[in-house]
Design a protein around this motif. Structure first.
Motif: not given
Length: 111
Positions: A72-73, A76-77, A79-80, A104, A107-109
């Motif tokens: 997940r990290p 997330t990194w 996607a960000s 998804n 949710s992450i962003l």
């Protein structure tokens, strides 16, 4: 690494990404994420054609045989980083993905 062509390096890492599994998948994803900002300014089409399919695959959980707390990290990194350079264009690209992928990503962003 500073003297390597980052566009070519990203393309090679994206190619390798499709052939690795386990922790190597996460390691390659991290390296690609580091390149996103530098490559997007020079060649946005490379980021869109190479990196977005990876993001969609990760969000679909198709490419995640790894059941690690690190998934997940890393996702997330990535996607960000993509959202940082693409802005609302990422949302527009996500609109053509299946609903669970959009959910998804949202949710992450935090959309």
């Amino acid at each position: 690494m500073a003297h390597l062509d980052k566009v070519s390096l990203m393309q090679e890492f994206c190619y390798q990404w499709s052939h690795v599994r386990g922790q190597a998948l996460l390691d390659v994803t991290e390296r690609i994420t580091v390149l996103v900002e530098g490559v997007y300014g020079r060649s946005p089409e490379v980021v869109q054609c190479s990196t977005l399919p990876m993001l969609w695959s990760l969000l679909e959980n198709k490419a995640l045989p790894v059941r690690s707390a690190n998934v997940r990290p890393v996702l997330t990194w990535l996607a960000s980083a993509l959202y940082e350079v693409m802005g609302t264009k990422l949302e527009k690209c996500a609109a053509s993905q299946p609903p669970h992928v959009r959910e998804n990503l949202s949710s992450i962003l935090g959309w």
